[in-house]
Each structure stands twice: as structure tokens, then as C-alpha cells.
Design an enzyme around this catalytic site. Structure first.
Site, PDB file in Angstrom:
ATOM      1  N   LYS A  93       4.188 -13.316 -39.234  1.00  0.00           N
ATOM      2  CA  LYS A  93       4.949 -13.630 -40.401  1.00  0.00           C
ATOM      3  C   LYS A  93       5.535 -14.845 -40.372  1.00  0.00           C
ATOM      4  O   LYS A  93       6.432 -15.144 -39.732  1.00  0.00           O
ATOM      5  CB  LYS A  93       6.143 -12.494 -40.171  1.00  0.00           C
ATOM      6  CG  LYS A  93       7.001 -12.263 -41.358  1.00  0.00           C
ATOM      7  CD  LYS A  93       8.128 -11.307 -41.367  1.00  0.00           C
ATOM      8  CE  LYS A  93       9.416 -11.830 -41.352  1.00  0.00           C
ATOM      9  NZ  LYS A  93      10.430 -10.860 -41.497  1.00  0.00           N
ATOM     10  N   ASP A 127       7.620  -9.104 -46.751  1.00  0.00           N
ATOM     11  CA  ASP A 127       8.257 -10.474 -46.674  1.00  0.00           C
ATOM     12  C   ASP A 127       7.398 -11.555 -47.083  1.00  0.00           C
ATOM     13  O   ASP A 127       7.858 -12.645 -47.522  1.00  0.00           O
ATOM     14  CB  ASP A 127       8.875 -10.634 -45.164  1.00  0.00           C
ATOM     15  CG  ASP A 127      10.345  -9.797 -45.100  1.00  0.00           C
ATOM     16  OD1 ASP A 127      10.726  -9.128 -46.231  1.00  0.00           O
ATOM     17  OD2 ASP A 127      10.790  -9.757 -43.960  1.00  0.00           O
ATOM     18  N   LYS A 160      15.454 -10.124 -50.427  1.00  0.00           N
ATOM     19  CA  LYS A 160      15.100 -11.048 -49.317  1.00  0.00           C
ATOM     20  C   LYS A 160      13.760 -11.293 -48.991  1.00  0.00           C
ATOM     21  O   LYS A 160      12.791 -10.184 -48.889  1.00  0.00           O
ATOM     22  CB  LYS A 160      15.721 -10.927 -48.078  1.00  0.00           C
ATOM     23  CG  LYS A 160      17.446 -10.929 -48.446  1.00  0.00           C
ATOM     24  CD  LYS A 160      18.117 -11.121 -46.981  1.00  0.00           C
ATOM     25  CE  LYS A 160      18.645 -10.004 -46.396  1.00  0.00           C
ATOM     26  NZ  LYS A 160      19.610 -10.256 -45.146  1.00  0.00           N
ATOM     27  N   LEU A 188       4.224   7.856 -45.423  1.00  0.00           N
ATOM     28  CA  LEU A 188       4.631   8.369 -43.733  1.00  0.00           C
ATOM     29  C   LEU A 188       4.033   9.089 -43.298  1.00  0.00           C
ATOM     30  O   LEU A 188       3.869   9.151 -41.964  1.00  0.00           O
ATOM     31  CB  LEU A 188       6.232   8.621 -44.077  1.00  0.00           C
ATOM     32  CG  LEU A 188       7.209   7.819 -44.750  1.00  0.00           C
ATOM     33  CD1 LEU A 188       8.633   8.269 -45.066  1.00  0.00           C
ATOM     34  CD2 LEU A 188       7.318   6.258 -44.142  1.00  0.00           C
ATOM     35  N   GLU A 202      17.836   2.477 -39.417  1.00  0.00           N
ATOM     36  CA  GLU A 202      18.515   1.779 -40.512  1.00  0.00           C
ATOM     37  C   GLU A 202      18.952   2.929 -41.313  1.00  0.00           C
ATOM     38  O   GLU A 202      20.088   2.585 -42.004  1.00  0.00           O
ATOM     39  CB  GLU A 202      17.243   0.967 -41.356  1.00  0.00           C
ATOM     40  CG  GLU A 202      16.830  -0.285 -40.514  1.00  0.00           C
ATOM     41  CD  GLU A 202      18.006  -1.293 -40.454  1.00  0.00           C
ATOM     42  OE1 GLU A 202      18.927  -1.264 -40.778  1.00  0.00           O
ATOM     43  OE2 GLU A 202      17.262  -2.407 -39.950  1.00  0.00           O
ATOM     44  N   HIS A 286      12.396  -3.705 -34.451  1.00  0.00           N
ATOM     45  CA  HIS A 286      13.693  -3.993 -35.116  1.00  0.00           C
ATOM     46  C   HIS A 286      14.771  -2.857 -34.943  1.00  0.00           C
ATOM     47  O   HIS A 286      15.833  -3.070 -34.898  1.00  0.00           O
ATOM     48  CB  HIS A 286      13.425  -4.505 -36.575  1.00  0.00           C
ATOM     49  CG  HIS A 286      14.396  -4.763 -37.429  1.00  0.00           C
ATOM     50  ND1 HIS A 286      15.426  -6.044 -37.231  1.00  0.00           N
ATOM     51  CD2 HIS A 286      15.396  -3.969 -38.459  1.00  0.00           C
ATOM     52  CE1 HIS A 286      16.373  -6.187 -37.841  1.00  0.00           C
ATOM     53  NE2 HIS A 286      16.455  -5.044 -38.868  1.00  0.00           N
TER      54      HIS A 286
HETATM   55  N1  LIG Z   1      13.354  -8.416 -46.422  1.00  0.00           N
HETATM   56  C1  LIG Z   1      14.215  -7.568 -46.052  1.00  0.00           C
HETATM   57  O1  LIG Z   1      15.100  -7.305 -46.579  1.00  0.00           O
HETATM   58  C2  LIG Z   1      13.878  -6.998 -44.644  1.00  0.00           C
HETATM   59  C3  LIG Z   1      14.683  -5.594 -44.222  1.00  0.00           C
HETATM   60  C4  LIG Z   1      14.290  -5.079 -43.367  1.00  0.00           C
HETATM   61  C5  LIG Z   1      13.171  -5.500 -42.308  1.00  0.00           C
HETATM   62  N2  LIG Z   1      12.458  -6.578 -42.897  1.00  0.00           N
HETATM   63  C6  LIG Z   1      11.145  -7.175 -41.855  1.00  0.00           C
HETATM   64  O2  LIG Z   1      10.390  -5.905 -41.878  1.00  0.00           O
HETATM   65  C7  LIG Z   1       9.698  -6.342 -40.824  1.00  0.00           C
HETATM   66  C8  LIG Z   1       9.476  -4.935 -40.110  1.00  0.00           C
HETATM   67  O3  LIG Z   1       9.071  -4.047 -41.020  1.00  0.00           O
HETATM   68  P1  LIG Z   1       8.032  -2.885 -40.770  1.00  0.00           P
HETATM   69  O4  LIG Z   1       8.793  -1.873 -39.728  1.00  0.00           O
HETATM   70  O5  LIG Z   1       7.720  -2.246 -41.755  1.00  0.00           O
HETATM   71  O6  LIG Z   1       6.822  -3.257 -39.955  1.00  0.00           O
HETATM   72  P2  LIG Z   1       5.348  -3.908 -40.101  1.00  0.00           P
HETATM   73  O7  LIG Z   1       5.168  -4.502 -41.562  1.00  0.00           O
HETATM   74  O8  LIG Z   1       5.041  -4.858 -39.082  1.00  0.00           O
HETATM   75  O9  LIG Z   1       4.697  -2.553 -40.045  1.00  0.00           O
HETATM   76  C9  LIG Z   1       4.502  -1.793 -38.849  1.00  0.00           C
HETATM   77  C10 LIG Z   1       2.789  -1.308 -38.404  1.00  0.00           C
HETATM   78  O10 LIG Z   1       2.782  -0.426 -39.120  1.00  0.00           O
HETATM   79  C11 LIG Z   1       1.575  -0.433 -40.012  1.00  0.00           C
HETATM   80  N3  LIG Z   1       1.267   0.353 -41.079  1.00  0.00           N
HETATM   81  C12 LIG Z   1       2.013   0.049 -42.250  1.00  0.00           C
HETATM   82  N4  LIG Z   1       1.882   1.065 -43.019  1.00  0.00           N
HETATM   83  C13 LIG Z   1       1.285   1.953 -42.370  1.00  0.00           C
HETATM   84  C14 LIG Z   1       0.910   3.496 -42.854  1.00  0.00           C
HETATM   85  N5  LIG Z   1       1.344   4.028 -43.927  1.00  0.00           N
HETATM   86  N6  LIG Z   1       0.417   4.268 -41.973  1.00  0.00           N
HETATM   87  C15 LIG Z   1       0.007   3.586 -40.421  1.00  0.00           C
HETATM   88  N7  LIG Z   1       0.376   2.500 -40.225  1.00  0.00           N
HETATM   89  C16 LIG Z   1       1.161   1.581 -41.194  1.00  0.00           C
HETATM   90  C17 LIG Z   1       1.420  -2.032 -40.083  1.00  0.00           C
HETATM   91  O11 LIG Z   1       0.084  -2.357 -40.110  1.00  0.00           O
HETATM   92  C18 LIG Z   1       1.999  -2.505 -38.709  1.00  0.00           C
HETATM   93  O12 LIG Z   1       1.147  -2.387 -37.699  1.00  0.00           O
HETATM   94  C19 LIG Z   1      10.386  -7.153 -39.925  1.00  0.00           C
HETATM   95  O13 LIG Z   1       9.593  -8.519 -40.029  1.00  0.00           O
HETATM   96  C20 LIG Z   1      11.724  -7.217 -40.312  1.00  0.00           C
HETATM   97  O14 LIG Z   1      12.162  -8.801 -40.352  1.00  0.00           O
HETATM   98  C21 LIG Z   1      12.743  -7.299 -43.854  1.00  0.00           C
HETATM   99 ZN   LIG Z   2      17.758  -4.217 -40.100  1.00  0.00          ZN
END
Ligand SMILES: NC(=O)c1ccc[n+]([C@@H]2O[C@H](COP(=O)([O-])OP(=O)(O)OC[C@H]3O[C@@H](n4cnc5c(N)ncnc54)[C@H](O)[C@@H]3O)[C@@H](O)[C@H]2O)c1
Ligand SMILES: [Zn+2]
Length: 405
Positions: A93, A127, A160, A188, A202, A286
Site C-alpha cells: 500500500k 485504498d 478515504k 466472505l 470494527e 488492523h
Molecule cells: N479507507 C478507509 O476508510 C479504510 C478503513 C478501514 C481500513 N482501511 C485499510 O484497509 C486495509 C485493511 O483491509 P483488509 O482487512 O481488507 O485487508 P487486505 O486488503 O490486505 O485483504 C486481506 C487479505 O485477504 C485477501 N482477500 C481479499 N478478499 C478475499 C476473499 N474474498 N477471500 C479470500 N481472501 C481474500 C487479500 O488478498 C489479502 O491477502 C488497511 O490498509 C487499512 O488501513 C481503510
Molecule cells: Zn479501523
């Protein structure tokens, strides 16, 4: 409206020859829509959001699991699609990923307003793509299809965008709304349990700060969730849980999309956790860091007499039963002090720490002391150990019962 300030420029003290004030409103409008089976060819929800051609930016795991469905979907609707697959680890990222996506946008040659970028993935990819879409030609339309639980209830619903820089999370970013976010809980089904728990943190946050009913739903879902290895869709209330989490989040974000007001109850659990998340070893997701922070803030609320013993216990028990951590060995004096300092900068000079005044209610405090935090950390630790101990006793009791039976 443009105004000229005559009186001021006439005054001798003003160095300006003339001054205009520009004051404009920027209307933000986008849909967050729950759609089951978004990639089912006959489901038109995504197709109607895409005019002309599409650039699909796809998380690498999502490509493996759903890549052929994505291509088949667009083919079925006669929508020409270019696909770019991008990595989704937190360390990717960064700005270079934004540039890669922007280059793909240029290569796809999309029309500026009527053709669409669609992002399929979790918070990391959303993001990055949100920032690229904002920078490319100063803003092109994009649609989000979140595929993780954090994506469905959090990263996918607000405005964001951002990437990490140096040792700082989301240090470079913007506010840029998508045209729409299509929330499909069926993604999911393939998400590993740890990432489900990550998103549940969350959801617990929203329940604790503003939705007591949601907390009760989560309490009822905790055992089925554990028994089904955290398959959220196995819980028959999952749609209501998701809808309340998303609706609750949006009702907090909508009046304050650009965070003009820095007192945000959705920052509950986000005071000490950003610093912990950066250095945790072994690494924390997170939501796991947020859970540790929430447990500490529940204890602080209890110690200030804002929360009753019974309410605090409900919060601790729920986090514990959902398999989330309540403590972390790296949560110690230096880190906590530095975390609070960083938070004060981020929140423009005041702590503005959300604490609970009941289940589903929160307030803000600006006078936390290091001593108070240290005492609360120690008692959260003791309480976490007690909960683990009681579970161990319970499971030993069950094993002995089984052995006897
Ligand atoms: N912009 C915002 O308001 C906001 C809010 C909360 C979090 N975030 C950001 O989001 C990030 C965390 O996001 P996350 O938890 O989604 O993590 P991520 O995007 O890293 O995904 C987690 C893992 O799941 C895998 N994956 C995705 N979809 C899948 C599916 N359907 N089945 C199996 N695997 C799958 C991905 O390849 C990755 O390895 C952080 O960088 C955080 O800062 C942003
Ligand atoms: Zn958060």
C-alpha cells in the site's frame, strides 16, 4: 460565490491591492448497496454502474478465486474489460502501486467520465485504487466491490483513500467518493477466519459506541461464529449485522465526510492502536490492534465511573468470545505515551479520546494521564488472563466430563 472585500483593501494596514474569497460547495453523492451474488451473470447491479468499457483492478487472491467469474460477468453483459491484478499486502500500500494503477488507467484509454474503473478487493487495494482514481485526470469515476469484511463494513463505505509512507499509515491520502459500493456478503465465504475476526472488531466498535441492539446480535452470534470457524454467512442474522454496521458507520461519516469535526466516535479503539499496529511483533491485523485498544478504553471508561462493571464485562466477554485479543505485550508505557502524542497531533492539539458512557453511547475526554493509562493496561492484562484461565477451566471440565461419560 466570489466576493471582493472593499473595506479591507481600502484600509491602510492591508498589503493587498485586491482580494477575492471563493466559497463553493462540493456535493458528494454515492450509493452503498447490499447485493447478494454480484457476479451472478443475471445480476445487473454492477453492469448498470458501468458505462462503456471497464478497467477491473483485482486483488491477487480475488483473481485466483473469482477472476474467471469477473471476466465471465462482463462478457455476459457485453462490457469490454481490461484486467489488472495487484498485490494486496499492507507493505504494497504505497505510492508505486498507485502509479502502477494510474498507468493501467492510461493504457486502458477509458473515456474520462462515462467509462469506469471497478475495484475488487479488500481495504488495501480499495485504498490504492481510490487514490489512483482521484489523481488520474484529477478524478475519474470508480466503483468498489469489497471482498473482505473490513472492506464491506469500513474501508468500502467511506470516502478515504490513502497509502502508507515511511513508518506512517495512510500518511498520503485524499477524500474521494466512489460512484457506488456494492456490498456482497458471499465474498466472505472464502475469507480466512482471522480476517473475519479482523472485520468483526470494527463491527463491535460500532455496536459499543452507538448500537446496543447490534451488540446483542453479536453476543447471540458469537458461539455459532466460533463453531462455524467464523463463517459469518453461517449466522442467520449476518445480513442484519452487516446492515446495522454499515448503516451505523455511514450515519457517523455522512455529516462529517471530510473530518472537519475531529471528535469522531468511530475513532473508538483507534487512539493507541495505530502505533501498536506498526510495531507489533508478531504482526497484528488492523482489527486485532483495534480490539486491544478498545479493551483498554473500556477499562478506562470503567475506572472513570462512566461505565458499570456489568457493561464493561459484556464488552470484554464479547471481544474474547469472538476470538479477538484484549492485550498485547508491546502495550507498555513508552509506546502508549508516544501513541497518545501522535494522536494529539492527528486530532489537532487535543486528545479527543472516545470513551464509553454505556453500551451504545460514547463521550470524549482530553485529560487522560500516563499513570491512568498504565494502571488500566495492568488491569486489562489481569482480566485477559483471568478470561483465558476460565476458558481453559471450562474446556478441561468438558474434556473430563467427556472422559467420564
Ligand atoms: N479507507 C478507509 O476508510 C479504510 C478503513 C478501514 C481500513 N482501511 C485499510 O484497509 C486495509 C485493511 O483491509 P483488509 O482487512 O481488507 O485487508 P487486505 O486488503 O490486505 O485483504 C486481506 C487479505 O485477504 C485477501 N482477500 C481479499 N478478499 C478475499 C476473499 N474474498 N477471500 C479470500 N481472501 C481474500 C487479500 O488478498 C489479502 O491477502 C488497511 O490498509 C487499512 O488501513 C481503510
Ligand atoms: Zn479501523
Amino acid at each position: 460565490m466570489v466576493e471582493i472585500f472593499k473595506s479591507e483593501i481600502d484600509g491602510e494596514s492591508s498589503p493587498s491591492r485586491a482580494r477575492w474569497r471563493v466559497s463553493a460547495d462540493h456535493r458528494i453523492e454515492y450509493d452503498v448497496e447490499m447485493v447478494e451474488n454480484v457476479l451472478e451473470p443475471d445480476n445487473r447491479a454492477l453492469a448498470v454502474r458501468c458505462g462503456g468499457r471497464v478497467l477491473a483492478v483485482v486483488d491477487h487472491t480475488v483473481e485466483e478465486l473469482y477472476g474467471s467469474l469477473i471476466r465471465a460477468y462482463f462478457a455476459h453483459h457485453g462490457i469490454p474489460v481490461s484486467v489488472i491484478v495487484v498485490p494486496a499486502e499492507e507493505h504494497t500500500k504505497e505510492l508505486s502501486s498507485v502509479v502502477t494503477v494510474a498507468d493501467a488507467m492510461a493504457d486502458a484509454g477509458l473515456l474520462r467520465r462515462s467509462e469506469t474503473v471497478v475495484v475488487f478487493g479488500g481495504g488495501v487495494v480499495m485504498d490504492v485504487v481510490g487514490l489512483a482514481a482521484n489523481l488520474f485526470r484529477r478524478g475519474v469515476p470508480y466503483v468498489r466491490v469489497p471482498t473482505t469484511l473490513i472492506g464491506l463494513v469500513d474501508a468500502g463505505v467511506g470516502v478515504k483513500t490513502g497509502v502508507n509512507r515511511g513508518k506512517h499509515k495512510n500518511r498520503l491520502g485524499t477524500y474521494f467518493a466512489p460512484t457506488a459500493t456494492l456490498v456482497d456478503p458471499l465474498f466472505l465465504a472464502s475469507l480466512p477466519p482471522r480476517h473475519i475476526r479482523n472485520g468483526l472488531a470494527e463491527i463491535v466498535k460500532i455496536a459499543l459506541v452507538k448500537d446496543a441492539e447490534l451488540l446483542s446480535l453479536l453476543e447471540s452470534a458469537a458461539d455459532p461464529l466460533r463453531n462455524a470457524s467464523y463463517a459469518l454467512t453461517a449466522v442467520d442474522t449476518h445480513e442484519e449485522i452487516l446492515a446495522r454496521a454499515i448503516g451505523g458507520m455511514l450515519s457517523e461519516l455522512e455529516p462529517n465526510l471530510h473530518e472537519t469535526d475531529l471528535e469522531r466516535i468511530v475513532d473508538f479503539g483507534h487512539t493507541f492502536s495505530p502505533s501498536l499496529e506498526l510495531i507489533a511483533d508478531p504482526p497484528l491485523l488492523h482489527g486485532e490492534a483495534v480490539a486491544v485498544d478498545m479493551a483498554l478504553c473500556v477499562e478506562l471508561s470503567l475506572r472513570r465511573g462512566l461505565l458499570t462493571e456489568f457493561e464493561a464485562r459484556r464488552a470484554f466477554n464479547l471481544l474474547f468470545r469472538l476470538g479477538l485479543p484484549l492485550t498485547n505485550r508491546m502495550f507498555e508505557a513508552n509506546l502508549l505515551e508516544q501513541a497518545l502524542d501522535d494522536t494529539i497531533k492527528h486530532r489537532d492539539g487535543l486528545q479527543r479520546v472516545p470513551l464509553l458512557t454505556g453500551i451504545g453511547r460514547a463521550t470524549f475526554v482530553n485529560d487522560l494521564t500516563s499513570e491512568e493509562v498504565a494502571v488500566a493496561v495492568a488491569s486489562t492484562r489481569a482480566m485477559g488472563q483471568a478470561l483465558e484461565g476460565s476458558e481453559l477451566e471450562m474446556s478441561l471440565g468438558m474434556e473430563q466430563g467427556l472422559a467420564r461419560g
